[in-house]
Design a protein around this motif. Structure first.
Motif: not given
Length: 85
Positions: A1-21
């Motif tokens: 399981x991976x967790x990402x935080x939403x910024x004030x602008x609605x942006x997220x950083x996709x965790x590296x494991x998910x980007x790889x998958x």
């Protein structure tokens, strides 16, 4: 399981494991869609487009009588140089 935080602008950083998958790299687009059961699915938009195109063209080669790489090359030559097969 991976967790990402939403910024004030609605942006997220996709965790590296998910980007790889998903095979994501900088500049790629991701697709969000909702399944009938309400689940939200995240997908690599480029991969999704390729799968959609593959599905749309399924059976086209057989219908055109293309059965080998030589047949493909003959089609390319016909388009490029106006040569008939």
């Amino acid at each position: 399981m991976n967790l990402a935080k939403i910024s004030a602008n609605g942006q997220i950083t996709v965790p590296v494991e998910i980007r790889r998958l998903l095979g994501l790299k900088s500049g790629d687009k991701i697709l969000f869609f909702q399944k009938q059961d309400g689940e939200i699915v995240v997908s690599n938009a480029s991969s999704q487009a390729i799968r959609k195109a593959q599905s749309a063209f399924a059976g086209a080669a057989e219908a055109m009588g293309v059965t080998s790489e030589d047949d493909i090359q003959a089609l390319v030559d016909e388009v490029r140089y106006g040569k008939e097969r």
